[in-house]
Design a protein around this motif. Structure first.
Motif, PDB file in Angstrom:
ATOM      1  N   GLN A   1       0.884  -1.201   0.034  1.00  0.00           N
ATOM      2  CA  GLN A   1       0.017   0.042  -0.095  1.00  0.00           C
ATOM      3  C   GLN A   1       0.958   1.131  -0.057  1.00  0.00           C
ATOM      4  O   GLN A   1       1.020   1.841   0.914  1.00  0.00           O
ATOM      5  N   PHE A   2       1.564   1.735  -1.240  1.00  0.00           N
ATOM      6  CA  PHE A   2       2.613   2.488  -1.284  1.00  0.00           C
ATOM      7  C   PHE A   2       1.600   4.058  -0.971  1.00  0.00           C
ATOM      8  O   PHE A   2       0.486   4.019  -1.519  1.00  0.00           O
ATOM      9  N   THR A   3       2.280   4.802  -0.771  1.00  0.00           N
ATOM     10  CA  THR A   3       1.594   6.076  -0.223  1.00  0.00           C
ATOM     11  C   THR A   3       2.284   7.568  -0.455  1.00  0.00           C
ATOM     12  O   THR A   3       2.467   8.412  -0.057  1.00  0.00           O
ATOM     13  N   THR A   4       3.090   7.197  -1.641  1.00  0.00           N
ATOM     14  CA  THR A   4       3.986   8.542  -2.127  1.00  0.00           C
ATOM     15  C   THR A   4       2.772   9.487  -2.983  1.00  0.00           C
ATOM     16  O   THR A   4       1.593   8.907  -3.339  1.00  0.00           O
ATOM     17  N   SER A   5       3.033  10.701  -3.080  1.00  0.00           N
ATOM     18  CA  SER A   5       2.053  11.606  -3.768  1.00  0.00           C
ATOM     19  C   SER A   5       2.362  11.619  -5.146  1.00  0.00           C
ATOM     20  O   SER A   5       3.413  11.534  -5.699  1.00  0.00           O
ATOM     21  N   HIS A   6       1.379  11.219  -5.993  1.00  0.00           N
ATOM     22  CA  HIS A   6       1.174  10.947  -7.454  1.00  0.00           C
ATOM     23  C   HIS A   6       1.036  12.635  -7.965  1.00  0.00           C
ATOM     24  O   HIS A   6       2.183  13.249  -7.995  1.00  0.00           O
ATOM     25  N   ASN A   7      -0.052  12.853  -8.373  1.00  0.00           N
ATOM     26  CA  ASN A   7      -0.333  14.225  -9.232  1.00  0.00           C
ATOM     27  C   ASN A   7      -1.158  15.120  -8.104  1.00  0.00           C
ATOM     28  O   ASN A   7      -1.867  14.710  -7.449  1.00  0.00           O
TER      29      ASN A   7
ATOM     30  N   SER B   1      -2.787  13.759  -3.959  1.00  0.00           N
ATOM     31  CA  SER B   1      -3.281  12.562  -3.881  1.00  0.00           C
ATOM     32  C   SER B   1      -2.063  11.671  -3.447  1.00  0.00           C
ATOM     33  O   SER B   1      -0.742  11.993  -3.777  1.00  0.00           O
ATOM     34  N   TRP B   2      -2.340  10.817  -2.755  1.00  0.00           N
ATOM     35  CA  TRP B   2      -1.361   9.838  -2.185  1.00  0.00           C
ATOM     36  C   TRP B   2      -1.560   8.239  -2.381  1.00  0.00           C
ATOM     37  O   TRP B   2      -1.042   7.516  -1.586  1.00  0.00           O
TER      38      TRP B   2
ATOM     39  N   TRP C   1      -4.905   8.652  -8.364  1.00  0.00           N
ATOM     40  CA  TRP C   1      -3.835   9.069  -9.208  1.00  0.00           C
ATOM     41  C   TRP C   1      -3.612  10.637  -9.123  1.00  0.00           C
ATOM     42  O   TRP C   1      -2.333  10.711  -9.421  1.00  0.00           O
ATOM     43  N   GLY C   2      -4.516  11.156  -9.006  1.00  0.00           N
ATOM     44  CA  GLY C   2      -4.318  12.713  -8.786  1.00  0.00           C
ATOM     45  C   GLY C   2      -5.325  13.508  -8.266  1.00  0.00           C
ATOM     46  O   GLY C   2      -6.553  12.890  -8.255  1.00  0.00           O
ATOM     47  N   ALA C   3      -5.106  14.670  -7.690  1.00  0.00           N
ATOM     48  CA  ALA C   3      -5.992  15.549  -7.116  1.00  0.00           C
ATOM     49  C   ALA C   3      -6.068  16.974  -7.926  1.00  0.00           C
ATOM     50  O   ALA C   3      -5.025  17.536  -7.769  1.00  0.00           O
TER      51      ALA C   3
ATOM     52  N   PHE D   1     -12.952  19.875  -5.631  1.00  0.00           N
ATOM     53  CA  PHE D   1     -11.582  19.546  -6.312  1.00  0.00           C
ATOM     54  C   PHE D   1     -12.226  18.153  -6.850  1.00  0.00           C
ATOM     55  O   PHE D   1     -12.848  17.421  -6.227  1.00  0.00           O
ATOM     56  N   VAL D   2     -11.327  17.554  -7.662  1.00  0.00           N
ATOM     57  CA  VAL D   2     -11.670  16.128  -8.320  1.00  0.00           C
ATOM     58  C   VAL D   2     -10.339  15.301  -7.937  1.00  0.00           C
ATOM     59  O   VAL D   2      -9.337  15.758  -8.035  1.00  0.00           O
ATOM     60  N   ALA D   3     -10.714  14.085  -7.996  1.00  0.00           N
ATOM     61  CA  ALA D   3      -9.524  13.018  -7.885  1.00  0.00           C
ATOM     62  C   ALA D   3      -9.881  11.791  -8.592  1.00  0.00           C
ATOM     63  O   ALA D   3     -11.235  11.430  -8.495  1.00  0.00           O
ATOM     64  N   GLY D   4      -8.804  11.265  -9.116  1.00  0.00           N
ATOM     65  CA  GLY D   4      -9.092  10.136  -9.959  1.00  0.00           C
ATOM     66  C   GLY D   4      -8.656   8.974  -9.334  1.00  0.00           C
ATOM     67  O   GLY D   4      -7.587   8.728  -8.743  1.00  0.00           O
ATOM     68  N   ASN D   5      -9.589   7.990  -9.172  1.00  0.00           N
ATOM     69  CA  ASN D   5      -9.327   6.789  -8.616  1.00  0.00           C
ATOM     70  C   ASN D   5      -9.197   5.647  -9.292  1.00  0.00           C
ATOM     71  O   ASN D   5      -9.832   5.162 -10.190  1.00  0.00           O
ATOM     72  N   MET D   6      -7.771   5.086  -9.213  1.00  0.00           N
ATOM     73  CA  MET D   6      -7.478   4.077  -9.969  1.00  0.00           C
ATOM     74  C   MET D   6      -7.956   2.881  -9.626  1.00  0.00           C
ATOM     75  O   MET D   6      -8.134   1.944 -10.696  1.00  0.00           O
TER      76      MET D   6
END
Length: 516
Positions: free
Chosen positions: A322-328, A339-340, A371-373, A387-392
């Motif tokens: 469960q990786f938690t780096t920030s993406h976009n 997003s994380w 993926w991103g926020a 704001f919107v966030a893409g859920n992979m």
């Protein structure tokens, strides 16, 4: 007192403490949560329209237009999952990035090497529910990410980026630039280490997330002749050039390094750099996923680091965990929307960039992997923005688009076990003697023959890239030097390609159907 002195004065400690919940009209505290969502298979990058009423979503096999005018009930208004299906090597695959510039939409792909059609598509989105394709540009390289502003498309191309003019609804090549043009030593560094993973363009400058080479500020006031202004962060190229073959993946996994995404504030005085690296060995004492570094770039020739926003901690770090780096992420006025991945989404108050304050955090690791926020819109001084966030989608879960309130808040009962960011540690240096040769750097950058078993693999490619018209052809000149791959994507050496060329999110394409 100069601006950077004011910022530095308050940079002693991160103000990332507990946050308060949203207060309703009745005076009661409401739990912070999404306003609404819609299922979209294959969700990756999200790009809101400029009026914030629609959001365009890259879906791997195409893109979708989502009506978000009703935050509680977002709905799909248009979708195309067969881009360029009538072309040789079509349809497009691995479409991971979309960008909006006024009433035009840029769609690019694939974000990884392969024998599929590679192209940038331009759409008229005057009617967001009915995009009309107006131009197609096929290229000889994969396009992992892009930027689109003022009629210019900026396309990543392995260890460099291309500028293309679309002002006449056609793609016209302008120039191409990479850090290898600035000093001979960069040509001795494996191209994966200097991969242009993403970029941000604002005014006369392009900001390149150049992976282990750090972040590079490029002057593009003369778009035909880009030139480097400065490089911030990143590793010493002399050391990168000497990394031993068996240690290539270790450098990619372990913080610091892997500048992955960048953006700047509206005055281009503060730069935010997200990295994608984490603990490579759970058995040692080097813990903590990379976070977001905040830099003062009011003097672009002499950037200064202000602070770091830490990632949430996870007991199961790494690519398969469960990786938690920030993406976009994105900025709007005094707020940072991030997003994380499994760590959810966050909002920070960045009124004082040296002391970001977390004011909202929401995550559901069982059903979301973001993926991103991206900031969507403000509804006025007395109304709630969004704001919107893409859920992979983790594992076999269906992805989609989430709409969040642009307010302060705290989850009622956060699911899953994640350590608060301010309680996590971070690796801040590399023990170079553990990874580098003492002899000639060219002996150290060849493709490894083995990769860790817990990571996906990709087919290595080491042939040179034919540069765009009007530039010098860049080919391999030594066994240890690796330029871009034959299709312009980052050259592969197994797991490293999945990280440098694709990023964690895109590398999901390389996983098997059961998510292993």
């Amino acid at each position: 007192m100069e601006r950077r002195d004011v910022l530095r004065a308050g940079a002693g400690a991160l103000a990332l403490g507990a946050v308060g919940g949203t207060v309703s009209a009745a005076g009661q505290q409401d739990a912070y949560e999404p306003l609404g969502s819609v299922d979209i298979e294959g969700t990756m990058e999200v790009a809101p329209s400029e009026d914030g009423q629609f959001a365009f979503v890259a879906t791997g096999d195409g893109f979708v237009s989502v009506d978000i005018s009703d935050e509680a009930n977002p709905s799909i208004a248009f979708e195309d999952h067969a881009l360029l299906a009538d072309r040789d090597a079509g349809p497009m695959q691995a479409v991971a990035d979309v960008k909006v510039d006024g009433d035009r939409l840029l769609v690019v792909g694939p974000n990884q090497p392969g024998d599929v059609i590679k192209a940038a598509l331009l759409y008229d989105i005057s009617d967001p529910a009915n995009p009309e394709q107006v131009a197609v540009k096929t290229v000889d390289h994969s396009i992992h990410n892009s930027f689109f502003v003022d009629g210019y498309a900026y396309l990543t191309n392995g260890d460099r980026f291309r500028i293309m003019d679309t002002s006449n609804d056609e793609f016209s090549a302008v120039s191409e630039w990479g850090i290898h043009q600035t000093a001979d030593i960069w040509s001795e560094v494996n191209a994966n280490f200097r991969n242009v993973h993403d970029l941000w363009v604002q005014g006369d400058y392009a900001y390149l997330a150049n992976w282990d080479a750090g972040t590079v500020i490029v002057d593009i006031s003369d778009k035909e002749n880009p030139s480097m202004v400065s490089r911030l962060g990143g590793a010493d190229p002399q050391k990168l050039a000497q990394v031993r073959r068996q240690d290539l993946t270790a450098i990619f996994y372990q913080p610091p390094g892997n500048d992955h995404y960048v953006t700047v504030d509206e005055n281009a005085e503060t730069l935010y750099v997200g990295a994608e690296s984490w603990d490579a060995n759970p058995d040692d004492d080097r813990r903590g996923a990379s976070g977001i570094d905040v830099w003062d770039i009011s003097d672009k020739a002499s950037p200064e680091k202000l602070t770091t926003i830490h990632a949430p901690g996870s007991e199961n770090e790494g690519f398969q965990g469960q990786f938690t780096t920030s993406h976009n992420f994105s900025l709007y006025r005094d707020r940072l929307y991030t997003s994380w991945y499994y760590g959810g989404v966050m909002v920070h108050d960045i009124t004082d960039p040296a002391n970001p304050e977390r004011i909202a955090w929401w995550r559901d690791p069982n059903n979301t992997q973001f993926w991103g926020a991206k900031y969507a819109r403000s509804n006025g001084p007395d109304a709630q923005g969004a704001f919107v966030a893409g859920n992979m989608g983790p594992g076999q879960a269906t992805g989609g688009l989430y709409v969040f309130p642009d307010t302060d808040g705290e989850m009622a009962e956060p699911p899953g076990v994640f350590t608060a960011p301010e309680e996590t540690s971070m690796v801040t240096s590399v023990d170079w003697p553990d990874y580098v040769e003492s002899e000639s750097p060219n002996t150290a950058t060849q493709t490894p023959t083995e990769t860790p078993t817990e990571t996906p693999t990709a087919t290595p490619t080491e042939s040179g890239t034919t540069a765009m018209e009007g530039t010098t052809e860049m080919n391999d000149t030594t066994a240890g030097t690796t330029e871009s791959s034959d299709d312009g994507g980052s050259p592969g050496f197994g797991a490293v390609t999945a990280l440098a060329g694709l990023g964690l999110g895109a590398a999901r394409f390389l996983r098997s159907d059961d998510g292993e």
